[in-house]
Design a protein around this motif. Structure first.
Motif: not given
Lengths: 212, 212, 212, 212
Positions: B147-149, B115-126
């Motif tokens: 990370f902050v987001i 889950v975390r991989a998906e989430t952080l990747t998502f925000f990073r791409e954003l």
DNA sequence: TATGAATGAGGCTTCATTCAT
DNA sequence: CATGAATGAAGCCTCATTCAT
């Protein structure tokens, strides 16, 4: 004896913590523990209260020391001190973290509001002091900023103890890397909170503006 | 049937969840449940996998939609959509939250990293997309920002379901107030990530241009 | 299984009764007992309800049979039947007796009022029927008389099972003696203690006058 | 100190009484209590012996006073005095009551026979004195009558402290009502239930005659 | 396949009693 | 003599899992 109890609660949470395991490790009679603390909940409350008391001194030291520093430096110092505290008391931090999300923790509401009130007030005052020093945007809502700071710090402190939450950021890595990452988090937050230097160079204060 | 199981795990966590209670509420045979899922852990893994699958579609919709918007607007939209999702699936959210801090959750490492991989990747791409659009500072580290987001969003989503964590901010309050607070959190983050607008101009575009 | 439970509760009362002893004697798992009855209190309530149901038939038979008999005979018959019942179900009687005086018996108020209402109503109706038949003083308060009857019968039934309460009266002795003593108690109630002032012989009714 | 112990035993019975609670309420050392009385049973025996001694004087006063009165008046006086005593010493009465039905009370046989012997003897002598005065039927068996009196009085004293046992009779009600009900019980015993065949009079002597 | 009774280890807590201080 | 910490057996109850039906 308290140490073993800390450990048990931190490792297993409240419900999953086992009085049997505690007394087994300590090699004392089960009844003794109940004579002191009355119940599992009583033991936990005692541990937690001690922890709250213990945590106050270092936090206060940070708040009251170096009040002249510009906000970004102070924030970094707070992050560093908190990180050190959490690393030094991993069990204590583990208990606190669990309580945040585990709704059936006993005394959760009582203990939590006590701690959160102190924490959020602390950050709010930090912001307001920064605003008075003109090192924080005057139009920043202190409550909002305190919330963001607390969320970030909380996550960072958790991540540094749990590789799976760190997700490669480096907080769970060696001290130097960790320190750098913590500073980067604080810096990322500050570049939003700080007064935007605008045109003319932002002379003396020196800190916190990204690109000239 | 799965709904009741969700609820049990979300309300009590993994260990404290009771198969007895589940079958009691569902009025089914205890043996049947074990024939389907093999064990308590099997049931939980099944539930969690379903949840992960279910959560992917809405998140993907947010990511892939409105890619042309400036970063701040997109971030607010993500916050709003996530908030709505957590409110719509409080049990699912509760399970996820517990798993974050409860180390003895079975399959924790496996499920969480997924889950975390998906989430952080998502925000990073954003973030990276924002940088490409010049609505995010070019020198911002995407991993740090993600990370902050994530920390802020996670805390906000938890707070909106738990008054004691909201601490008067207003996330646990009525929809309008909640929306305003979420926007304020995103805005506070952005004013740090965005290029600092400096003196003169572009008061209309609001944010998202660097500094001259 | 119920028999052993009856025995345990009757021999030791509610609090002192031990689930461990019961399952030990039955050689079954402790969990089984709790699967059936949920709790110690649940087991007790089940036993008691069964007992109440079981006791109703014989009592009703006494009440509804021989309604034409004069009151003294009926009272003696009631005493005899109750005595037989208590002797046949010593555990049941023991539980009932304990509950009368042990205020922390669970469900005491509920169960007791249920039983007492039935019992006192039964005796009151017996008195009233006697009054209609002119075999009971018309100016006797049925409630008062029912109270006295119940007290005496209760004590007699207890005494016949407990030599120390019998105190040499003979209720705890052989059947013949017991029967004679029970009859004497009923007779004493019917005739009263006082010297009956009157004179001429008490003609037709035949029974129940002391001295001519 | 003894008062609190009385209270504990009366409220909870022997087994359910807790030394821990007693010393907790008294705020004395647990060890001290055991040094004085040796054991729980020793404490109880001491308390009970004191109670027996204490109870003797008032009972003796009743027995020895007003010996010239006709039996019915004396019986009413005994009922009234006993009622007052039980109300004044509810804990003592509670202990006695429990011991009557709780077979595993320690020292039960010893203590109980001591008390019961005194009580039944007292009532028997009361009857016999009445017979000598011609205010009690000469053919009444004193032992039988004593048994009935004691059963009724015992039940009345219990009922006046326990609404659920009073069952609406009024013994647990206000003092006037209670007094009236007690008198009614004594009267019912004296007059008996049966229709007294006789005829004319002796209406002046107040009681001891059935119906004109 | 579906059932649910049986299991027994383990949970927290209370208890009367002892004994070193 | 007074203390109260230490004891450990026993208390009731819950649990996930099994298996004969």
């Amino acid at each position: 004896m308290l140490d073993e109890s800390y450990r048990e609660f931190a490792e297993h949470g409240y419900h999953q913590a086992s009085i049997n395991r505690i007394v087994g490790r300590l090699d004392i009679a089960k009844g003794s523990l109940f004579q002191y603390f009355g119940s599992k909940e009583g033991l936990f409350a005692h541990l937690f209260q001690r922890a709250v008391d213990e945590i106050k001194a270092p936090l206060r030291a940070i708040r009251d020391g170096q009040t002249g520093e510009p906000f970004p430096q102070r924030l970094k110092r707070v992050f560093a001190a908190s990180s050190a505290f959490a690393l030094a008391h991993p069990f204590l931090w583990g208990i606190y973290r669990r309580m945040l999300t585990q709704e059936d923790f006993p005394l959760r509401a009582t203990l939590l509001s006590q701690v959160r009130a102190e924490t959020l007030t602390f950050f709010r005052e930090l912001i307001e002091l920064g605003q008075n020093q003109d090192s924080v945007r005057a139009d920043l809502d202190p409550a909002t900023a305190a919330f963001v700071i607390e969320a970030t710090l909380d996550r960072a402190l958790t991540a540094q103890l749990s590789p799976v939450l760190d997700a490669g950021l480096g907080l769970a890595s060696d001290p130097q890397t960790r320190q750098a990452r913590l500073d980067a988090l604080a810096e990322a937050l500050c570049l939003g909170f700080s007064v935007c230097p605008t045109v003319h160079p932002a002379p003396s204060t020196a800190k916190g503006d990204a690109n000239a």
